[in-house]
Enzyme design. Structure first.
Site, PDB file in Angstrom:
ATOM      1  N   GLY A 136      -2.583  12.151   0.975  1.00  0.00           N
ATOM      2  CA  GLY A 136      -1.265  11.856   0.384  1.00  0.00           C
ATOM      3  C   GLY A 136      -0.106  11.939   1.345  1.00  0.00           C
ATOM      4  O   GLY A 136       0.033  11.116   2.252  1.00  0.00           O
ATOM      5  N   ILE A 138       0.606  14.121   3.633  1.00  0.00           N
ATOM      6  CA  ILE A 138       0.397  14.754   4.941  1.00  0.00           C
ATOM      7  C   ILE A 138       0.232  13.682   6.022  1.00  0.00           C
ATOM      8  O   ILE A 138      -0.634  12.820   5.904  1.00  0.00           O
ATOM      9  CB  ILE A 138      -0.874  15.640   4.940  1.00  0.00           C
ATOM     10  CG1 ILE A 138      -0.809  16.684   3.836  1.00  0.00           C
ATOM     11  CG2 ILE A 138      -1.080  16.292   6.294  1.00  0.00           C
ATOM     12  CD1 ILE A 138      -2.080  17.508   3.691  1.00  0.00           C
ATOM     13  N   LYS A 207     -12.309   9.371   2.195  1.00  0.00           N
ATOM     14  CA  LYS A 207     -11.353   9.872   3.188  1.00  0.00           C
ATOM     15  C   LYS A 207     -12.086  10.306   4.459  1.00  0.00           C
ATOM     16  O   LYS A 207     -11.592  10.113   5.579  1.00  0.00           O
ATOM     17  CB  LYS A 207     -10.539  11.019   2.579  1.00  0.00           C
ATOM     18  CG  LYS A 207      -9.638  10.528   1.436  1.00  0.00           C
ATOM     19  CD  LYS A 207      -9.092  11.664   0.603  1.00  0.00           C
ATOM     20  CE  LYS A 207      -8.210  11.155  -0.526  1.00  0.00           C
ATOM     21  NZ  LYS A 207      -7.851  12.175  -1.508  1.00  0.00           N
ATOM     22  N   GLY A 304       0.066  12.910  -5.915  1.00  0.00           N
ATOM     23  CA  GLY A 304       1.318  12.883  -6.687  1.00  0.00           C
ATOM     24  C   GLY A 304       2.156  11.695  -6.271  1.00  0.00           C
ATOM     25  O   GLY A 304       2.157  11.293  -5.101  1.00  0.00           O
TER      26      GLY A 304
HETATM   27  P1  NDP Z   1      -2.144   3.950 -11.026  1.00  0.00           P
HETATM   28  O1  NDP Z   1      -3.384   3.762 -11.825  1.00  0.00           O
HETATM   29  O2  NDP Z   1      -1.125   4.900 -11.514  1.00  0.00           O
HETATM   30  O3  NDP Z   1      -1.414   2.551 -10.819  1.00  0.00           O
HETATM   31  C1  NDP Z   1      -2.129   1.402 -10.507  1.00  0.00           C
HETATM   32  C2  NDP Z   1      -1.233   0.198 -10.702  1.00  0.00           C
HETATM   33  O4  NDP Z   1      -2.007  -0.964 -10.393  1.00  0.00           O
HETATM   34  C3  NDP Z   1      -0.698   0.011 -12.103  1.00  0.00           C
HETATM   35  O5  NDP Z   1       0.595  -0.521 -12.025  1.00  0.00           O
HETATM   36  C4  NDP Z   1      -1.662  -0.996 -12.715  1.00  0.00           C
HETATM   37  O6  NDP Z   1      -1.052  -1.838 -13.644  1.00  0.00           O
HETATM   38  C5  NDP Z   1      -2.007  -1.849 -11.516  1.00  0.00           C
HETATM   39  N1  NDP Z   1      -3.317  -2.443 -11.662  1.00  0.00           N
HETATM   40  C6  NDP Z   1      -4.474  -1.823 -11.953  1.00  0.00           C
HETATM   41  N2  NDP Z   1      -5.474  -2.716 -11.985  1.00  0.00           N
HETATM   42  C7  NDP Z   1      -4.933  -3.923 -11.735  1.00  0.00           C
HETATM   43  C8  NDP Z   1      -5.457  -5.227 -11.656  1.00  0.00           C
HETATM   44  N3  NDP Z   1      -6.738  -5.484 -11.855  1.00  0.00           N
HETATM   45  N4  NDP Z   1      -4.605  -6.238 -11.385  1.00  0.00           N
HETATM   46  C9  NDP Z   1      -3.307  -5.990 -11.193  1.00  0.00           C
HETATM   47  N5  NDP Z   1      -2.735  -4.775 -11.259  1.00  0.00           N
HETATM   48  C10 NDP Z   1      -3.554  -3.755 -11.536  1.00  0.00           C
HETATM   49  O7  NDP Z   1      -2.639   4.332  -9.549  1.00  0.00           O
HETATM   50  P2  NDP Z   1      -1.933   5.270  -8.489  1.00  0.00           P
HETATM   51  O8  NDP Z   1      -0.517   4.877  -8.344  1.00  0.00           O
HETATM   52  O9  NDP Z   1      -2.285   6.680  -8.753  1.00  0.00           O
HETATM   53  O10 NDP Z   1      -2.744   4.881  -7.156  1.00  0.00           O
HETATM   54  C11 NDP Z   1      -2.427   3.729  -6.412  1.00  0.00           C
HETATM   55  C12 NDP Z   1      -3.141   3.799  -5.080  1.00  0.00           C
HETATM   56  O11 NDP Z   1      -2.700   4.942  -4.375  1.00  0.00           O
HETATM   57  C13 NDP Z   1      -4.672   3.938  -5.182  1.00  0.00           C
HETATM   58  O12 NDP Z   1      -5.280   3.257  -4.127  1.00  0.00           O
HETATM   59  C14 NDP Z   1      -4.877   5.440  -5.016  1.00  0.00           C
HETATM   60  O13 NDP Z   1      -6.160   5.770  -4.517  1.00  0.00           O
HETATM   61  C15 NDP Z   1      -3.805   5.759  -4.001  1.00  0.00           C
HETATM   62  N6  NDP Z   1      -3.374   7.157  -3.981  1.00  0.00           N
HETATM   63  C16 NDP Z   1      -2.930   7.741  -5.123  1.00  0.00           C
HETATM   64  C17 NDP Z   1      -2.526   9.038  -5.110  1.00  0.00           C
HETATM   65  C18 NDP Z   1      -2.008   9.711  -6.323  1.00  0.00           C
HETATM   66  O14 NDP Z   1      -1.681  10.900  -6.254  1.00  0.00           O
HETATM   67  N7  NDP Z   1      -1.887   9.031  -7.458  1.00  0.00           N
HETATM   68  C19 NDP Z   1      -2.554   9.830  -3.855  1.00  0.00           C
HETATM   69  C20 NDP Z   1      -2.988   9.098  -2.701  1.00  0.00           C
HETATM   70  C21 NDP Z   1      -3.404   7.796  -2.775  1.00  0.00           C
HETATM   71  P3  NDP Z   1      -1.057  -1.548 -15.219  1.00  0.00           P
HETATM   72  O15 NDP Z   1      -0.028  -0.455 -15.369  1.00  0.00           O
HETATM   73  O16 NDP Z   1      -0.693  -2.832 -15.753  1.00  0.00           O
HETATM   74  O17 NDP Z   1      -2.460  -1.075 -15.547  1.00  0.00           O
HETATM   75  N1  HSE Z   2      -7.534  12.342  -6.904  1.00  0.00           N
HETATM   76  C1  HSE Z   2      -7.047  12.638  -5.603  1.00  0.00           C
HETATM   77  C2  HSE Z   2      -6.909  14.150  -5.447  1.00  0.00           C
HETATM   78  C3  HSE Z   2      -5.713  11.946  -5.398  1.00  0.00           C
HETATM   79  O1  HSE Z   2      -7.153  14.912  -6.391  1.00  0.00           O
HETATM   80  O2  HSE Z   2      -6.586  14.600  -4.359  1.00  0.00           O
HETATM   81  C4  HSE Z   2      -5.433  11.629  -3.971  1.00  0.00           C
HETATM   82  O3  HSE Z   2      -6.378  10.798  -3.403  1.00  0.00           O
END
Ligand code: NDP
Ligand code: HSE
Length: 431
Positions: A136, A138, A207, A304
Site C-alpha cells: 500500500g 509504503i 506481492k 486502505g
Molecule cells: P474496489 O473493489 O473498491 O474498486 C474497484 C473498482 O473497479 C470499482 O469502482 C468497480 O466498479 C470497478 N470495477 C470492478 N470490476 C469492474 C469491471 N469488470 N469493469 C469495470 N469496472 C470494474 O477495489 P479497491 O479500490 O480496493 O482496489 C483497487 C486496486 O487497488 C486493486 O488492484 C487492489 O488490489 C489494489 N489495492 C487495494 C488496496 C486497498 O486497501 N483497497 C491496497 C493496495 C492495493 P463498481 O463500483 O461499478 O463495481
Molecule cells: N487485502 C490486502 C491486505 C489489501 O489485507 O493487506 C492490500 O493489498
C-alpha cells in the site's frame, strides 16, 4: 514568450475504495501537484460500467463515461484501479498500445502477467508504475527497483498483508480464536466479505512474486511462489510461540542463494527481538537484507483507500513529469537468468510440536529419526506428562535444514507408534 505547457490528461479506471481517494487527492491538491509535475493536470474522464450508479460526492458525474476506448484515446496517462485480471489487463494493454503511460495498484495482474505488460510498455516506450501494488502506502517498489539497483539484495522478509497481520496480532495480544479475529477484521473493513485471498496467502504471494522479480532482476511468476496461509494456525500455536519467545507472522520471503531464487509465503515464528515482531494491527513492514546497504526496514499502512492513494499519486506525478518534461522511468530488468527453485530446495529452521507417549526411549527415538535424515536439533522442550493420559508434549527446534529432509522426518514421525499427533510444524525466521 514560451508556450504554456500542455495539460497532462489523466484517465481513471475503477473509482472504488482506492480510486475515489485518488480522485479526491488529485482534485484537492491539484495546485501543488501541477507545480511538482511542471504542467497542468486534468482528469480527462473516469471509466465506470454504469454511469447512473450512485457514487461518492468527490466523483464529478460529468467525468463519468462507459466508453473505455474513447477515454483511452484521449488520455496521456491511464490509472488502472479496477483490480483482478480482466478487463484490467486488456485496458492496460490498449492504453500502452495507444501511447499512454499506465499507473496501477494491481498485484494480481502484475504477478500473473507482468512480463506481457512490461514488454508492451518497453515497445511503446511508456512508463508503467506500480508502487501501490506491494504494501500500500509504503514506498518499497522504488527503493528495491531504483535505490538498491546498485546493490545486491540477498533476502526480503515482508509482512505484506494487513488482514492476516491483524488476525494473528489479535490472536497474540488478545488471545482471540482465529474465527473471532477474522470476523473482527471483516467488521473493521480490513478483510473482504470473502477473505480467502488474504488468509490463504494468495495476496501476499502475488506481492512476493513482484518483490522477487525486482530484487533479483529475474522474472518470478505467481505460480513460482510457495504459498501457505494462516487458516491452520490455532490459539494453541500462538500460546506455544509466546512461551518460546516468538510471535507468529505471515511472511513473504524471497531469497537469492548460490543455487537460484526462492519465493515463499507461510506463517513463521519470529523472535520477539526482531523488528518484524513489533508490527501490530493491520500494519505492513518489509525487511530488506542487501550486501552493501545491510539491513533496511520499511514500515507503514499496507492498505486502505487514502494510504494506498498516496502511493498511486506518487506514481502519477512521476509519470506525468516524464510526459510533460521528457524522460522515462525504469524498464523491466530481468537479465539475471537464475533458476527459480521450488520450496524443497530451500532451507529453514523448523519448530516441530508433537504429542508423544511419555515412555523410556521415545525422545531418543525421535532424536535418531532426525539424525538419520541429517536434520540437526537445536533445542528440545518437554512439557510434563498428564498422569491420566500418559502423554507428553515435545517441542523440537532444528538448525537450518533442507525442506526436503524435514519432510522425510515428518513422514517418519507420523508413521512412528511413539508419536500420537504432530500438532504443528512452523518455520522459524529472523534469527
Ligand atoms: P474496489 O473493489 O473498491 O474498486 C474497484 C473498482 O473497479 C470499482 O469502482 C468497480 O466498479 C470497478 N470495477 C470492478 N470490476 C469492474 C469491471 N469488470 N469493469 C469495470 N469496472 C470494474 O477495489 P479497491 O479500490 O480496493 O482496489 C483497487 C486496486 O487497488 C486493486 O488492484 C487492489 O488490489 C489494489 N489495492 C487495494 C488496496 C486497498 O486497501 N483497497 C491496497 C493496495 C492495493 P463498481 O463500483 O461499478 O463495481
Ligand atoms: N487485502 C490486502 C491486505 C489489501 O489485507 O493487506 C492490500 O493489498
Amino acid at each position: 514568450m514560451s508556450e504554456p505547457a500542455k495539460p497532462v490528461k489523466i484517465a481513471l479506471f475503477g473509482p472504488g475504495t482506492v480510486g475515489t481517494q485518488v480522485v479526491r487527492l488529485l482534485t484537492e491538491n491539484r495546485g501543488d501537484l501541477e507545480q511538482r509535475v511542471g504542467a497542468p493536470i486534468e482528469i480527462a474522464g473516469i471509466y465506470v460500467r454504469d454511469t447512473s450508479a450512485p457514487r461518492d460526492a468527490v466523483i464529478d458525474p460529468a467525468l463519468l463515461t462507459s466508453d473505455a476506448h474513447a477515454l483511452i484515446d484521449d488520455a496521456d496517462l491511464v490509472v488502472e484501479l479496477i483490480g483482478g485480471i480482466e478487463p484490467a489487463r486488456s485496458f492496460m494493454l490498449e492504453s500502452i498500445g495507444a501511447g499512454a503511460a499506465v499507473v496501477t495498484a494491481n498485484k494480481a495482474l502484475l504477478a500473473a502477467h507482468g512480463p506481457e505488460l512490461f514488454e508492451a510498455a518497453d515497445a511503446a516506450n511508456v512508463d508503467l508504475y506500480f508502487e501501490a501494488a506491494v504494501a500500500g502506502a509504503i514506498p518499497i517498489i522504488r527503493p528495491v527497483r531504483e535505490s538498491l539497483a546498485g546493490d545486491h539484495v540477498k533476502r526480503i522478509l515482508g509482512i505484506v498483508n494487513g488482514t492476516t497481520n491483524y488476525v494473528l496480532d489479535q490472536m497474540t495480544t488478545n488471545a482471540l480464536d482465529y474465527d473471532v479475529a477474522v470476523k473482527q477484521a471483516q467488521d473493521l473493513g480490513y478483510a473482504e466479505a470473502d477473505p480467502t485471498a488474504d488468509v490463504e496467502g494468495h495476496d501476499a504471494a502475488a506481492k512476493a512474486a513482484i518483490l522477487a522479480s525486482l530484487a533479483f532482476h529475474q522474472r518470478v511468476h505467481l505460480d513460482d511462489v510457495y504459498c501457505e496461509g494462516i487458516t491452520a494456525i490455532t490459539a494453541d500455536d500462538v500460546a506455544a510461540a509466546a512461551e518460546a519467545g516468538h510471535v507468529i507472522k505471515l511472511l513473504a520471503i524471497v531469497e537469492r542463494t548460490a543455487q537460484g531464487v526462492t519465493a515463499k509465503v507461510h506463517p513463521a515464528l519470529v523472535p520477539l527481538e526482531h523488528p518484524l515482531a513489533g508490527v501490530h494491527g493491520a500494519f505492513n513492514a518489509v525487511f530488506v537484507e542487501a550486501e552493501a546497504a545491510g539491513e533496511l526496514m520499511f514500515y507503514g499502512q499496507g492498505a486502505g483507500g487514502t494510504p494506498t492513494a498516496s502511493a498511486v499519486l506518487g506514481d502519477i506525478v512521476s509519470a506525468a513529469r516524464h510526459i510533460a518534461q521528457g524522460g522515462r522511468g525504469p524498464r523491466e530488468s530481468h537479465y539475471a537468468d537464475l533458476p527459480v527453485l521450488p520450496i524443497e530446495a530451500s532451507n529453514s529452521r523448523f519448530q516441530l510440536r508433537m504429542i508423544v507417549h511419555d515412555e523410556p526411549g521415545v525422545l531418543a527415538g525421535i532424536a535418531s529419526t532426525l539424525a538419520q535424515r541429517g536434520v540437526s536439533i537445536e533445542a528440545v522442550r518437554q512439557k510434563a506428562a498428564s498422569a491420566d493420559t500418559g502423554l507428553a508434549t515435545i517441542v523440537i527446534s532444528t538448525h537450518r535444514a533442507p525442506e526436503a529432509d524435514v519432510a522425510k522426518v515428518l513422514d517418519a514421525l507420523r508413521a512412528s507408534d511413539a508419536v500420537t499427533e504432530i500438532r504443528s510444524v512452523l518455520r522459524i525466521e529472523g534469527e
